[in-house]
Design a protein around this motif. Structure first.
Motif, mmCIF file in Angstrom:
data_model
loop_
_atom_site.group_PDB
_atom_site.id
_atom_site.type_symbol
_atom_site.label_atom_id
_atom_site.label_comp_id
_atom_site.label_asym_id
_atom_site.label_seq_id
_atom_site.Cartn_x
_atom_site.Cartn_y
_atom_site.Cartn_z
ATOM 1 N N PRO A 150 31.315 26.434 -4.159
ATOM 2 C CA PRO A 150 30.531 25.471 -3.373
ATOM 3 C C PRO A 150 29.421 26.164 -2.584
ATOM 4 C CG PRO A 150 32.569 25.965 -2.241
ATOM 5 C CD PRO A 150 32.618 26.723 -3.543
ATOM 6 N N ASN A 151 28.409 25.399 -2.220
ATOM 7 C CA ASN A 151 27.322 25.881 -1.353
ATOM 8 C C ASN A 151 26.694 27.172 -1.877
ATOM 9 O OD1 ASN A 151 27.808 23.757 0.552
ATOM 10 N ND2 ASN A 151 29.535 24.935 1.340
ATOM 11 N N PHE A 152 26.388 27.181 -3.173
ATOM 12 C CA PHE A 152 25.869 28.411 -3.765
ATOM 13 C C PHE A 152 24.534 28.819 -3.140
ATOM 14 C CE2 PHE A 152 23.379 30.814 -6.821
ATOM 15 C CZ PHE A 152 24.268 31.813 -7.175
ATOM 16 N N SER A 153 23.684 27.866 -2.838
ATOM 17 C CA SER A 153 22.378 28.204 -2.267
ATOM 18 C C SER A 153 22.525 28.919 -0.919
ATOM 19 C CB SER A 153 21.522 26.943 -2.098
ATOM 20 O OG SER A 153 22.178 26.001 -1.273
ATOM 21 N N LYS A 154 23.491 28.483 -0.109
ATOM 22 C CA LYS A 154 23.736 29.157 1.170
ATOM 23 C C LYS A 154 24.330 30.543 0.944
ATOM 24 C CE LYS A 154 24.434 24.925 3.860
ATOM 25 N NZ LYS A 154 25.374 24.166 4.711
ATOM 26 N N LEU A 155 25.190 30.632 -0.048
ATOM 27 C CA LEU A 155 25.793 31.915 -0.397
ATOM 28 C C LEU A 155 24.713 32.899 -0.830
ATOM 29 C CD1 LEU A 155 28.409 33.581 -1.157
ATOM 30 C CD2 LEU A 155 28.141 32.623 -3.442
ATOM 31 N N TYR A 156 23.793 32.423 -1.662
ATOM 32 C CA TYR A 156 22.708 33.268 -2.161
ATOM 33 C C TYR A 156 21.814 33.736 -1.012
ATOM 34 C CZ TYR A 156 18.441 34.586 -4.621
ATOM 35 O OH TYR A 156 17.344 35.258 -5.062
ATOM 36 N N LEU B 219 27.549 24.989 -10.686
ATOM 37 C CA LEU B 219 28.438 25.539 -9.673
ATOM 38 C C LEU B 219 29.887 25.644 -10.111
ATOM 39 C CD1 LEU B 219 27.057 23.546 -6.603
ATOM 40 C CD2 LEU B 219 26.329 25.757 -7.466
#
Length: 288
Positions: free
Chosen positions: A164-170, A283
């Motif tokens: 989840p929340n891959f963009s924040k992880l990136y 995702l």
């Protein structure tokens, strides 16, 4: 193995036969009357052959078996016979360090077909199941063949890792933040009932080694703590497919191959698995 009062097994996960001998070793039949829940089976009977007893296998030998299962049709007085179509590829390989692996069929017969008395398999709440076992013993040749093998059975298994929340992880994995871990690990998982092989996926959102800073995501499959779970000097041969699912258009990204796994190093990997631009919206990762 004759089972009476089969309906009483609705609350039982696993039912075993008495031990019997074949090829100088002891075996037993194992029935999951409501399906092998650990493998997500709930609409079939699961049936397996299991090696048992205390007798070990000479470390200089490898034991393989061919087997077929029989389900008595009590109306027609004949048998439903089930065996793998490609027996050579489906041979079950056993080593002295492994006693108790299951060889057989996750989906032996649909519960609906089995329970219908008109089909002749379950009459008066009673059924009879049998197995035929052919045991072969091979001697290892040469020093290069003295490695121990763990290959309990050919397992087809899928594991899904939701990220989840891959963009924040990136965004969190920046070059400026050196204390921030640059990779993400899945929880350890097993392939079916093979507890000797524990795996995990490792995701590098900004790439690793030659892929770092190149605009690609790197993805790895790794044996988890092999020194703890694998017998000493053992190796595991695995055929692997890793996918990232396109949840909108169905255009999945994947890589596949075959490799030996024996230590915590990257045994199967893709440094340039997918571009950071293309991964937007994808995702869900699956390893099989």
């Amino acid at each position: 193995m004759k089972i009476g009062l089969f309906s009483r097994l609705k609350s039982v996960d696993r039912y075993e036969s008495t031990e019997f001998k074949a090829g100088g070793y002891k075996w037993k039949l194992v029935v999951f009357p409501n399906g092998n829940k650990k493998l997500g089976v709930d609409d079939h009977i699961s049936l397996y052959l299991e090696m048992c007893g205390d007798k070990g296998i000479d470390p200089r030998h490898i034991v393989t078996i061919n087997y077929k299962f029989f389900l008595l049709n009590r109306q027609r007085k004949n048998y439903l016979v089930v065996e793998h179509a490609n027996k050579k590829a489906k041979k079950y390989c056993i080593h002295q360090t492994i006693i108790g692996g299951l060889a057989g069929f996750d989906r032996f017969i649909p519960l609906e077909d089995f329970s219908n008395a008109s089909n002749g398999y379950l009459i008066d709440d009673t059924c009879e199941i049998g197995v035929e076992v052919y045991v072969s013993k091979m001697k290892r040749e040469g020093a290069g063949q003295l490695r121990k093998f763990v290959n309990l059975k050919t397992v087809a298994y899928k594991h899904v890792w939701m990220v989840p929340n891959f963009s924040k992880l990136y965004a969190g994995f920046t070059q400026k933040n050196k204390s921030k871990t640059e990779f993400l690990c899945s929880k350890p998982f097993t392939a079916g009932d093979q507890k000797y092989c524990i795996w995990r996926l490792m995701l590098y959102p900004k790439g690793l080694d030659s892929a770092k800073g190149s605009g690609y995501v790197s993805l790895f499959l790794q044996l988890f703590e092999p020194n703890t779970h694998l017998p000493t000097r053992s190796k595991v041969l695995a055929e692997v497919t890793i996918r990232i699912l396109d949840q909108i258009h169905g255009k999945h990204y994947y890589c596949q191959g075959e490799d030996w796994f024996s230590d915590p190093n990257w045994n199967y990997s893709s440094l340039h698995f997918i571009s950071q631009e293309d991964i937007a919206g994808l995702l869900r990762m699956i390893v099989a």
